[in-house]
Write a protein that holds these residues in place. Sequence first.
Motif, short mmCIF file in Angstrom:
data_model
loop_
_atom_site.label_atom_id
_atom_site.label_comp_id
_atom_site.label_asym_id
_atom_site.label_seq_id
_atom_site.Cartn_x
_atom_site.Cartn_y
_atom_site.Cartn_z
N MET A 63 0.84 -1.20 0.00
CA MET A 63 0.00 0.00 0.00
C MET A 63 0.87 1.26 0.00
O MET A 63 0.57 2.24 -0.68
CB MET A 63 -0.94 -0.01 1.21
N MET A 64 1.96 1.21 0.74
CA MET A 64 2.88 2.36 0.78
C MET A 64 3.55 2.55 -0.59
O MET A 64 3.66 3.68 -1.09
CB MET A 64 3.95 2.14 1.86
N ALA A 65 3.99 1.44 -1.19
CA ALA A 65 4.72 1.52 -2.45
C ALA A 65 3.82 1.91 -3.62
O ALA A 65 4.20 2.74 -4.46
CB ALA A 65 5.39 0.17 -2.74
N ASP A 66 2.62 1.32 -3.68
CA ASP A 66 1.77 1.54 -4.85
C ASP A 66 0.93 2.81 -4.74
O ASP A 66 0.61 3.42 -5.76
CB ASP A 66 0.81 0.34 -5.05
N TYR A 67 0.55 3.18 -3.52
CA TYR A 67 -0.42 4.27 -3.37
C TYR A 67 0.09 5.41 -2.50
O TYR A 67 -0.65 6.35 -2.21
CB TYR A 67 -1.73 3.72 -2.77
N GLY A 68 1.34 5.32 -2.05
CA GLY A 68 1.91 6.40 -1.25
C GLY A 68 1.37 6.50 0.16
O GLY A 68 1.42 7.56 0.78
N CYS A 69 0.87 5.40 0.70
CA CYS A 69 0.33 5.43 2.06
C CYS A 69 1.44 5.74 3.07
O CYS A 69 2.56 5.27 2.94
CB CYS A 69 -0.26 4.07 2.44
N ARG A 70 1.05 6.49 4.11
CA ARG A 70 1.92 6.64 5.27
C ARG A 70 1.48 5.60 6.29
O ARG A 70 0.28 5.43 6.52
CB ARG A 70 1.77 8.04 5.87
N PRO A 71 2.45 4.89 6.88
CA PRO A 71 2.06 3.80 7.79
C PRO A 71 1.16 4.27 8.92
O PRO A 71 0.27 3.54 9.36
CB PRO A 71 3.40 3.25 8.30
N GLY A 72 1.35 5.50 9.37
CA GLY A 72 0.54 6.02 10.47
C GLY A 72 -0.93 6.21 10.12
O GLY A 72 -1.76 6.39 11.02
N ASP A 73 -1.24 6.19 8.83
CA ASP A 73 -2.65 6.35 8.41
C ASP A 73 -3.38 5.01 8.27
O ASP A 73 -4.60 4.98 8.11
CB ASP A 73 -2.73 7.07 7.06
N ILE A 74 -2.65 3.91 8.25
CA ILE A 74 -3.26 2.61 7.96
C ILE A 74 -3.99 2.05 9.18
O ILE A 74 -3.45 2.05 10.29
CB ILE A 74 -2.19 1.60 7.47
N ARG A 75 -5.23 1.61 8.95
CA ARG A 75 -6.02 0.92 9.97
C ARG A 75 -6.00 -0.57 9.66
O ARG A 75 -6.18 -0.96 8.49
CB ARG A 75 -7.48 1.38 9.93
N ALA A 76 -5.86 -1.40 10.69
CA ALA A 76 -5.76 -2.85 10.48
C ALA A 76 -6.76 -3.59 11.34
O ALA A 76 -6.99 -3.22 12.50
CB ALA A 76 -4.34 -3.32 10.82
N ALA A 77 -7.34 -4.64 10.76
CA ALA A 77 -8.24 -5.52 11.50
C ALA A 77 -7.79 -6.96 11.30
O ALA A 77 -7.70 -7.43 10.17
CB ALA A 77 -9.67 -5.34 11.00
N ILE A 78 -7.48 -7.62 12.40
CA ILE A 78 -7.06 -9.03 12.39
C ILE A 78 -8.25 -9.83 12.90
O ILE A 78 -8.65 -9.69 14.06
CB ILE A 78 -5.81 -9.22 13.27
N GLY A 79 -8.86 -10.62 12.01
CA GLY A 79 -10.16 -11.21 12.30
C GLY A 79 -10.11 -12.54 13.02
O GLY A 79 -9.06 -12.98 13.50
N PRO A 80 -11.27 -13.22 13.09
CA PRO A 80 -11.34 -14.50 13.78
C PRO A 80 -10.40 -15.53 13.14
O PRO A 80 -10.35 -15.66 11.92
CB PRO A 80 -12.80 -14.94 13.58
#
Length: 270
Positions: free
Chosen positions: A160-177
């Motif tokens: 996501m950072m490489a392809d879309y220029g995301c900053r890691p601090g903006d990323i939300r993560a959900a680790i599911g069941p």
Amino acid sequence: MSFTQHEISGVVFRTAGGLRAAGGVAHAFSTRIGGVSGGMWASLNLGVTRGDDPAAVEENYRRIRAAMGGDAAGPLVKTSQVHGAHIRAVTRDTPILGLHDREPEADGLVTDLPGVTLAIYSADCIPVLLYDPVRRCVAAAHAGWRGTAAAIAARAAERMMADYGCRPGDIRAAIGPGIGPCCFETHEEVPAAMEAAYGAAAAPYLAPLPGGKFKVDLKGLNALALRQAGVEAAHIEVDGECTMCLPEKYWSHRRLGDRRGSMAALIQLL
Ligand SMILES: [Zn+2]
């Protein structure tokens, strides 16, 4: 923030509070409950390679996508999962295949295309969904122990950072069941692979048992992978539900082997 369970038209699924609060995205972690499949696939089987009636699987996808919200009729992209760490980007040039067509091999997907639903399967393996509300892109990754040892969650965030220029601090993560440390008992090859991947930071997630086996916390290790990629701990949510502890609600590969259906984690940029 925590996970919430929903029941919409009989379909039971879970969502992460942080992704819901960020807005602009629809997502779902499915359960067994609310579909039309029978027998060992009862009832919300979303696996297309497990021998279930194709028409039943199509109806199950229709139900979970309607319950999830967003564009339920838009393109759906899946993968042929191989317990690797390859992340496939879905672009305007990506062919949109039918539900039962064989997709290219990968264990993660990323896209910045609104209306495209990404789906990965699991039944004990750890489903990971990522969303950047600033750069507007999403990812889905399938992390069994091999994928976890290959830090696939970090690979997805980095893509996501490489392809879309995301900053890691903006990323939300959900680790599911997925399978919890309560049930994921292994021989030493698994903790050895985690130590090779994460070094001493893996230790809190590897518990030695009498007799030489270990209990391994795959969800904790995926959260570690994301933190090592720069995702903030406060932006990582982990569902405590263990797929092996709750057989009425989830399929467990450890419990059932190949005689089972599959859950899916789905995400769509709105
Ligand atoms: Zn358990």
